[in-house]
Design an enzyme around this catalytic site. Structure first.
Site, mmCIF file in Angstrom:
data_model
loop_
_atom_site.group_PDB
_atom_site.id
_atom_site.type_symbol
_atom_site.label_atom_id
_atom_site.label_comp_id
_atom_site.label_asym_id
_atom_site.label_seq_id
_atom_site.Cartn_x
_atom_site.Cartn_y
_atom_site.Cartn_z
ATOM 1 N N ASP A 53 0.818 -1.249 -0.124
ATOM 2 C CA ASP A 53 -0.003 0.128 -0.018
ATOM 3 C C ASP A 53 0.793 1.330 -0.072
ATOM 4 O O ASP A 53 2.128 1.173 0.230
ATOM 5 C CB ASP A 53 -0.987 0.034 1.001
ATOM 6 C CG ASP A 53 -0.216 -0.328 2.420
ATOM 7 O OD1 ASP A 53 1.168 0.239 2.616
ATOM 8 O OD2 ASP A 53 -0.920 -1.068 3.375
ATOM 9 N N ASP A 55 1.200 5.213 1.549
ATOM 10 C CA ASP A 55 0.817 5.983 2.684
ATOM 11 C C ASP A 55 1.389 7.368 2.327
ATOM 12 O O ASP A 55 2.657 7.342 1.910
ATOM 13 C CB ASP A 55 1.629 5.586 4.258
ATOM 14 C CG ASP A 55 0.475 4.252 4.426
ATOM 15 O OD1 ASP A 55 -0.399 3.774 3.975
ATOM 16 O OD2 ASP A 55 1.547 3.489 5.095
ATOM 17 N N ASP A 132 9.598 5.019 13.849
ATOM 18 C CA ASP A 132 10.069 3.958 14.563
ATOM 19 C C ASP A 132 11.510 3.846 13.861
ATOM 20 O O ASP A 132 12.662 3.797 14.793
ATOM 21 C CB ASP A 132 9.181 2.615 14.394
ATOM 22 C CG ASP A 132 8.845 2.173 13.261
ATOM 23 O OD1 ASP A 132 8.934 2.518 12.192
ATOM 24 O OD2 ASP A 132 7.917 1.395 13.325
#
Length: 433
Positions: A53, A55, A132
């Site tokens: 996907d 983002d 992260d």
């Protein structure tokens, strides 16, 4: 200051980006906002992989994003996000997150160092340092087709290295699931975890018990149904994370009588990876049945030794193990129920005479339970002759089936067992020597 990689310095092309993601990027830009691709899609494009996907991140706030797109829905409380819908395709759009909570907009809620809610908006630089791993903090700029790197992500990408941004222990405490993500990304990408990022994991693995069981279920599915279950399992055990997720199974693996539990589980994970590689469907319940089988088997054995009937022993043992596992990982009924059925059918395979084989053959969960039996036989835990009998029984004609159930499974192991039982029963009447 960020390092800017011009179009000639990287491998990302607009032709590799989904049409709908490009629409979102260009419409945000036209409306006067910054807009970038970010995260896994940029990382995968740089690796030459097709992203699952795309983002998007922007300086527009969620309500402003909704004003730009009529086909937009705002979701989430922990992180407020915008979903832009194009039929079945959804492009997720997030607003830049801030590092500090003293912003005029949004809110952040923490508990024992763990982020419960975070809707504090900031700049792209702050957003980069909030992510992260460094390789997930690369931004593809639609304005000039460059890659923007604030945290050394491109260097880590080239070195095939997974490195947490900031202090690793603090970042794991903010969200313990990051430990699972570290393993998943490292295995999936073929990267190594940076020593500084790896060191705190064994000590902090127990923090996973603070995560809602439903969220851990989703993470376990991602970990073990991504096509790399064998390597993931090995890494989870290496860092002490598997024991935090499946403590009863880990205790059984630590004992490893005759090596069976580890061999059986490794074979089931290998089979899962093989089916995914061949584009065959995989039933998550079968995998969970394998993951928890050894604790169930050990508990059932103890119940049988204390006088329980075999079928009831496996049923009761399955209920006990599932109930305790649910405190850590929430298994939906669509998984928990078939898991119990696969377990409870295993002792019924021993009954190969009379009408019972025909009734078992008609059970809705027969095929999965039979495959489970084959796996047990392949790894030395079940009688291979018994598995072979059931293989023949399924394809035999009706007349052949009736002949088979008259004799049952006459395997050498079962014959020896019957002889021992006969001698035991006749012993009290034997003449004294």
């Amino acid at each position: 200051m960020p390092r800017i990689y011009a179009r000639a310095e990287h491998a990302i092309s607009r032709s590799l980006v989904s049409e709908n993601a490009l629409k979102v990027l260009y419409r945000l830009k036209k409306a006067g906002y910054e807009a970038y691709l970010v995260g896994g899609c940029v990382r995968d494009l740089l690796l030459g992989r097709e992203p699952k996907d795309f983002d998007v991140v922007t300086d527009a706030h969620p309500e402003q994003i909704r004003a730009v797109f009529r086909n937009c829905r705002l979701i989430g409380r922990r992180f407020r996000l915008a979903h832009v819908h194009f039929g079945q395709d959804i492009i997720e759009v997030a607003t830049f997150r801030a590092l500090q909570s003293d912003q005029p907009h949004g809110e952040r809620v923490l508990e024992n160092g763990r982020i419960l809610r975070d809707n504090v908006y900031g700049t792209i630089e702050e957003d980069a340092f909030r992510r992260d791993f460094s390789v997930n903090a690369l931004y593809y700029n639609i304005s000039d087709f460059s890659v923007v790197d604030y945290v050394g992500g491109m260097d880590d990408h080239k070195a095939a290295r997974l490195r947490l941004i900031g202090d690793p222990e603090q970042r794991y405490r903010e969200d313990p699931v990051r430990m699972l993500r570290a393993v998943r990304f490292a295995v999936k990408l073929g990267f190594t975890i940076h020593p500084d990022s790896a060191a705190p994991i064994p000590k902090l693995a127990g923090l996973l018990h603070e995560i809602p069981p439903a969220r851990l279920f989703d993470e376990v599915i991602k970990l073990l149904l991504s096509g790399y279950a064998v390597q993931t399992f090995e890494q989870l055990r290496h860092y002490g994370l598997f024991g935090a997720l499946f403590p009863e199974t880990e205790r059984c693996l630590a004992r490893e009588p005759d090596g069976f539990p580890l061999t059986f589980l490794a074979k089931s994970l290998e089979q899962t990876d093989r089916r995914l590689a061949d584009d065959k469907p995989v039933a998550p319940y079968f995998l969970f049945a394998a993951l928890l089988w050894e604790p169930v088997r050990a508990r059932a054995r103890r119940l049988i030794e204390s006088g329980h009937q075999s079928a009831l022993a496996y049923q009761d043992a399955g209920n006990e193990i599932i109930t305790r596992q649910l405190r850590l990982i929430a298994l939906p009924k669509s998984i928990g129920l078939p898991v119990r059925e696969v377990w409870s059918l295993q002792p019924r395979f021993e009954m190969t005479q009379g009408g019972r084989p025909f009734r078992l053959l008609g059970h809705p969960r027969f095929r999965a339970a039979y495959d489970f039996l084959l796996l047990r036989a392949e790894t030395g835990e079940a009688d291979p002759e018994l598995a072979a009998w059931w293989t023949r029984f399924q394809v035999a004609s009706e007349a052949e089936q009736r002949a088979m159930v008259r004799t049952g499974n006459r395997s050498p192991a079962r014959t020896r067992t019957r002889k021992r039982r006969t001698r035991k029963r006749s012993a009290p009447n034997a003449p004294a020597s």
